[in-house]
Design a protein around this motif. Sequence first.
Motif, PDB file in Angstrom:
ATOM      1  N   GLY A  12       0.798  -1.217   0.000  1.00  0.00           N
ATOM      2  CA  GLY A  12       0.000   0.000   0.000  1.00  0.00           C
ATOM      3  C   GLY A  12       0.831   1.267   0.000  1.00  0.00           C
ATOM      4  O   GLY A  12       0.530   2.231  -0.708  1.00  0.00           O
ATOM      5  N   MET A  13       1.900   1.303   0.782  1.00  0.00           N
ATOM      6  CA  MET A  13       2.751   2.487   0.853  1.00  0.00           C
ATOM      7  C   MET A  13       3.468   2.720  -0.483  1.00  0.00           C
ATOM      8  O   MET A  13       3.642   3.859  -0.908  1.00  0.00           O
ATOM      9  CB  MET A  13       3.769   2.363   1.985  1.00  0.00           C
ATOM     10  N   GLY A  18       3.860   5.885  -5.314  1.00  0.00           N
ATOM     11  CA  GLY A  18       3.864   5.947  -6.775  1.00  0.00           C
ATOM     12  C   GLY A  18       2.836   6.925  -7.310  1.00  0.00           C
ATOM     13  O   GLY A  18       3.107   7.676  -8.247  1.00  0.00           O
ATOM     14  N   VAL A  19       1.654   6.906  -6.714  1.00  0.00           N
ATOM     15  CA  VAL A  19       0.597   7.831  -7.130  1.00  0.00           C
ATOM     16  C   VAL A  19       1.015   9.273  -6.845  1.00  0.00           C
ATOM     17  O   VAL A  19       0.828  10.159  -7.687  1.00  0.00           O
ATOM     18  CB  VAL A  19      -0.744   7.481  -6.433  1.00  0.00           C
ATOM     19  N   VAL A  24       2.848  14.603  -8.845  1.00  0.00           N
ATOM     20  CA  VAL A  24       3.813  15.702  -8.783  1.00  0.00           C
ATOM     21  C   VAL A  24       4.474  15.903 -10.142  1.00  0.00           C
ATOM     22  O   VAL A  24       4.581  17.032 -10.635  1.00  0.00           O
ATOM     23  CB  VAL A  24       4.866  15.448  -7.679  1.00  0.00           C
ATOM     24  N   LEU A  25       4.908  14.804 -10.785  1.00  0.00           N
ATOM     25  CA  LEU A  25       5.532  14.918 -12.106  1.00  0.00           C
ATOM     26  C   LEU A  25       4.541  15.451 -13.146  1.00  0.00           C
ATOM     27  O   LEU A  25       4.901  16.283 -13.985  1.00  0.00           O
ATOM     28  CB  LEU A  25       6.094  13.569 -12.549  1.00  0.00           C
ATOM     29  N   ARG A  26       3.320  15.007 -13.073  1.00  0.00           N
ATOM     30  CA  ARG A  26       2.304  15.495 -14.008  1.00  0.00           C
ATOM     31  C   ARG A  26       2.090  16.993 -13.833  1.00  0.00           C
ATOM     32  O   ARG A  26       1.970  17.729 -14.804  1.00  0.00           O
ATOM     33  CB  ARG A  26       1.001  14.741 -13.785  1.00  0.00           C
ATOM     34  N   PHE A  27       2.067  17.463 -12.583  1.00  0.00           N
ATOM     35  CA  PHE A  27       1.903  18.889 -12.311  1.00  0.00           C
ATOM     36  C   PHE A  27       3.077  19.677 -12.885  1.00  0.00           C
ATOM     37  O   PHE A  27       2.889  20.694 -13.555  1.00  0.00           O
ATOM     38  CB  PHE A  27       1.789  19.134 -10.806  1.00  0.00           C
TER      39      PHE A  27
END
Length: 194
Positions: A12-13, A18-19, A24-27
């Motif tokens: 889960g962590m 990853g999400v 952050v990279l998409r932003f």
Amino acid sequence: MNEFTFYLTKYGMYILAGVVVFLVLRFIFSKTRKNYHSRWNTLIDNFEYSPKEFYALLKAELESHGVTRINIQETAHKEGGMMSNSRLYLRAKWKDYQYDICGAKFGHGFFVSWWLLYKDSIGKILISKIPFIGDWLARKLYPVTYYRIDTASMLMSYVHSSILTVIDDITNDKGIRAMTETERRPVLNDIFAR
């Protein structure tokens, strides 16, 4: 503890991290991928015209010139935030360039504008993020070339000429004053910045 709960706590962590990294990279990339090359706008006073009809005429004019691999379609842009209204634009894409063209009613007139944008490569974006030397290094590794300037200028000349042709056609029919040479000139960004 069942098997599902075990895997959820174990992985889960990693999934959550990853999400977060993806978001952050998409932003970062969504804010820096496109730079503007040039723009233009005019308000045709005392003239009302349908944006959809304007886009149909412009699309036909753009397609009549035989430029290969140009993609022309209508697209909606938000006027502000997520909950704001959308405005319809005509988008013409060719190679790494994107033309966003607006035709809109404004008061008793018809407003037309365009923005010519170009995309930077992912490599240039990543290198430019290096603290202190990133921008300098990105300019050295990914210089602005004559080829890039010329292809952007070709597309700008082609689309701008098509827009002016459509505007002239629809306004001449209604007896509207022709635009002056100054009103017809696009505004260039500092395209020679190296």
